[in-house]
Design a protein around this motif. Structure first.
Motif, PDB file in Angstrom:
ATOM      1  N   HIS A  73       0.848  -1.180   0.000  1.00  0.00           N
ATOM      2  CA  HIS A  73       0.000   0.000   0.000  1.00  0.00           C
ATOM      3  C   HIS A  73       0.895   1.245   0.000  1.00  0.00           C
ATOM      4  CE1 HIS A  73       0.427   0.844   4.403  1.00  0.00           C
ATOM      5  NE2 HIS A  73      -0.048   2.034   4.079  1.00  0.00           N
ATOM      6  N   SER A  74       0.322   2.331  -0.447  1.00  0.00           N
ATOM      7  CA  SER A  74       1.107   3.556  -0.580  1.00  0.00           C
ATOM      8  C   SER A  74       0.389   4.708   0.100  1.00  0.00           C
ATOM      9  CB  SER A  74       1.326   3.879  -2.057  1.00  0.00           C
ATOM     10  OG  SER A  74       2.044   5.092  -2.216  1.00  0.00           O
ATOM     11  N   GLU A  75       1.163   5.663   0.551  1.00  0.00           N
ATOM     12  CA  GLU A  75       0.607   6.875   1.137  1.00  0.00           C
ATOM     13  C   GLU A  75       1.235   8.091   0.475  1.00  0.00           C
ATOM     14  OE1 GLU A  75      -0.400   5.140   5.604  1.00  0.00           O
ATOM     15  OE2 GLU A  75       1.129   6.699   5.371  1.00  0.00           O
ATOM     16  N   LEU A  76       0.393   9.072   0.222  1.00  0.00           N
ATOM     17  CA  LEU A  76       0.851  10.341  -0.332  1.00  0.00           C
ATOM     18  C   LEU A  76       0.639  11.392   0.755  1.00  0.00           C
ATOM     19  CD1 LEU A  76       1.811  11.992  -2.850  1.00  0.00           C
ATOM     20  CD2 LEU A  76      -0.616  12.346  -3.370  1.00  0.00           C
ATOM     21  N   ASN A  77       1.714  12.019   1.177  1.00  0.00           N
ATOM     22  CA  ASN A  77       1.658  13.024   2.229  1.00  0.00           C
ATOM     23  C   ASN A  77       1.755  14.416   1.619  1.00  0.00           C
ATOM     24  OD1 ASN A  77       1.823  11.122   4.571  1.00  0.00           O
ATOM     25  ND2 ASN A  77       3.759  10.628   3.578  1.00  0.00           N
ATOM     26  N   LEU A  78       0.804  15.255   1.943  1.00  0.00           N
ATOM     27  CA  LEU A  78       0.777  16.619   1.436  1.00  0.00           C
ATOM     28  C   LEU A  78       0.868  17.556   2.633  1.00  0.00           C
ATOM     29  CD1 LEU A  78      -2.328  16.164  -0.924  1.00  0.00           C
ATOM     30  CD2 LEU A  78       0.047  15.595  -1.411  1.00  0.00           C
ATOM     31  N   SER A  79       1.868  18.411   2.655  1.00  0.00           N
ATOM     32  CA  SER A  79       2.054  19.278   3.823  1.00  0.00           C
ATOM     33  C   SER A  79       2.027  20.749   3.413  1.00  0.00           C
ATOM     34  CB  SER A  79       3.386  18.950   4.510  1.00  0.00           C
ATOM     35  OG  SER A  79       4.462  19.169   3.631  1.00  0.00           O
ATOM     36  N   SER A  80       1.931  21.604   4.426  1.00  0.00           N
ATOM     37  CA  SER A  80       1.863  23.062   4.211  1.00  0.00           C
ATOM     38  C   SER A  80       0.880  23.374   3.089  1.00  0.00           C
ATOM     39  CB  SER A  80       3.255  23.614   3.876  1.00  0.00           C
ATOM     40  OG  SER A  80       4.170  23.316   4.900  1.00  0.00           O
ATOM     41  N   LEU A  81      -0.299  22.832   3.226  1.00  0.00           N
ATOM     42  CA  LEU A  81      -1.267  22.885   2.127  1.00  0.00           C
ATOM     43  C   LEU A  81      -1.633  24.304   1.733  1.00  0.00           C
ATOM     44  CD1 LEU A  81      -3.527  19.883   3.107  1.00  0.00           C
ATOM     45  CD2 LEU A  81      -2.201  20.129   1.001  1.00  0.00           C
ATOM     46  N   GLU A  82      -1.803  24.471   0.430  1.00  0.00           N
ATOM     47  CA  GLU A  82      -2.209  25.749  -0.144  1.00  0.00           C
ATOM     48  C   GLU A  82      -3.535  25.552  -0.878  1.00  0.00           C
ATOM     49  OE1 GLU A  82       0.975  26.935  -2.677  1.00  0.00           O
ATOM     50  OE2 GLU A  82       2.458  27.001  -1.039  1.00  0.00           O
ATOM     51  N   LEU A  83      -4.206  26.674  -1.117  1.00  0.00           N
ATOM     52  CA  LEU A  83      -5.501  26.600  -1.806  1.00  0.00           C
ATOM     53  C   LEU A  83      -5.375  25.870  -3.142  1.00  0.00           C
ATOM     54  CD1 LEU A  83      -6.918  30.190  -1.160  1.00  0.00           C
ATOM     55  CD2 LEU A  83      -7.523  28.071   0.018  1.00  0.00           C
ATOM     56  N   GLY A  84      -4.262  26.102  -3.801  1.00  0.00           N
ATOM     57  CA  GLY A  84      -4.052  25.506  -5.117  1.00  0.00           C
ATOM     58  C   GLY A  84      -3.828  24.007  -5.104  1.00  0.00           C
ATOM     59  N   ASP A  85      -3.693  23.449  -3.916  1.00  0.00           N
ATOM     60  CA  ASP A  85      -3.524  21.993  -3.831  1.00  0.00           C
ATOM     61  C   ASP A  85      -4.862  21.271  -3.918  1.00  0.00           C
ATOM     62  OD1 ASP A  85      -0.986  22.504  -1.299  1.00  0.00           O
ATOM     63  OD2 ASP A  85      -0.764  22.313  -3.483  1.00  0.00           O
ATOM     64  N   SER A  86      -5.935  22.030  -3.875  1.00  0.00           N
ATOM     65  CA  SER A  86      -7.266  21.424  -4.002  1.00  0.00           C
ATOM     66  C   SER A  86      -7.368  20.736  -5.355  1.00  0.00           C
ATOM     67  CB  SER A  86      -8.353  22.492  -3.894  1.00  0.00           C
ATOM     68  OG  SER A  86      -8.354  23.087  -2.617  1.00  0.00           O
ATOM     69  N   ALA A  87      -7.652  19.459  -5.323  1.00  0.00           N
ATOM     70  CA  ALA A  87      -7.679  18.669  -6.556  1.00  0.00           C
ATOM     71  C   ALA A  87      -8.184  17.276  -6.235  1.00  0.00           C
ATOM     72  CB  ALA A  87      -6.281  18.579  -7.174  1.00  0.00           C
ATOM     73  N   LEU A  88      -8.306  16.494  -7.291  1.00  0.00           N
ATOM     74  CA  LEU A  88      -8.617  15.078  -7.141  1.00  0.00           C
ATOM     75  C   LEU A  88      -7.298  14.325  -7.272  1.00  0.00           C
ATOM     76  CD1 LEU A  88     -11.128  13.290  -6.819  1.00  0.00           C
ATOM     77  CD2 LEU A  88     -11.361  13.286  -9.285  1.00  0.00           C
ATOM     78  N   TYR A  89      -6.991  13.498  -6.303  1.00  0.00           N
ATOM     79  CA  TYR A  89      -5.743  12.751  -6.327  1.00  0.00           C
ATOM     80  C   TYR A  89      -6.065  11.288  -6.611  1.00  0.00           C
ATOM     81  CZ  TYR A  89      -3.510  16.903  -4.562  1.00  0.00           C
ATOM     82  OH  TYR A  89      -3.049  18.188  -4.440  1.00  0.00           O
TER      83      TYR A  89
END
Lengths: 114, 108
Positions: A73-89
């Motif tokens: 299994h895999s994990e994607l970590n997103l930090s210091s989130l910005e408005l522009g990171d809003s998306a479908l992953y």
């Protein structure tokens, strides 16, 4: 269902926060891929792992990181989130280390950063 | 630069009309191309790949190396063909590049 599963389905968080997206590949698949789908940019390749090792990197920001665990299994970590990171992953998996075999996609995680 | 271009964001046709979704690629090597489709409330899935040279759900796509194109065609569109279609290019180096996608809307 032995297909690609992603959790959570939806995630709403604030700017500056950190989130973790999880993906379980299809049974028997060793490669895991992460893609980001924004409104105007289609599917952007982020990163690929094969059997626990990073194999390819795309347009992945330094604030983002990923890993693949021994159970694949895999994990994607997103930090210091910005408005522009809003998306479908999206997570996808395939049998081989090269992706000339078709990719099998999960349903995606919709991230909303407010 | 490796790139996949789908010039139309939205394509609207009437049921029974021919449909062509355009895809152009930029790649110096020998390309392997795919079409993926995402129906409403379903996951993205493979529709066809050029090396198979097959017709899936009435769709075909021919690789034209001279024009660097891989357009998806169907002679008679059906309402159930309404979906988001992505053209994809396998570049080697362990990654597949996708186009921005074309939303096909088939009107009754």
């Amino acid at each position: 269902d032995s297909g690609v599963t992603q959790t959570p389905k939806h995630l709403i968080t604030a700017t500056g926060q950190r989130v973790t997206l999880r993906c379980s590949p299809r049974s028997g698949d060793l490669s895991v891929y992460w893609y980001q789908q924004s409104l105007d940019q289609g599917l952007q390749f982020l990163i690929q792992y094969y059997n626990g090792e990073e194999r390819a990197k795309g347009n992945i920001l330094e604030r983002f990181s990923a890993q693949q665990f021994p159970d694949l299994h895999s994990e994607l970590n997103l930090s210091s989130l910005e408005l522009g990171d809003s998306a479908l992953y999206f997570c996808a998996s395939s049998v081989s280390v090269t992706d000339e075999s078709p990719l099998h996609f999960g349903n995606g995680t919709r991230l909303t950063v407010t | 630069a490796q790139r996949v271009t789908q010039p139309e964001k939205l394509l609207s046709v009437f049921k029974g009309a021919p449909v062509e979704l355009k895809c152009n690629y930029s790649y110096s090597g020998s390309p392997e191309l795919f079409w993926y489709v995402q129906y409403s409330r379903q996951r993205l899935q493979l529709l066809l790949r050029h090396i198979s040279r097959e017709s899936i759900k009435g769709f075909t796509a021919d690789l034209n190396k001279g024009e660097t194109s891989f357009h998806l065609k169907k002679p008679f569109a059906q309402e159930e063909d309404s979906a988001m279609y992505y053209c994809a290019l396998y570049t080697g180096g362990f990654k597949t590049i996708f186009g921005a996608g074309t939303r096909l809307f088939v009107k009754a």
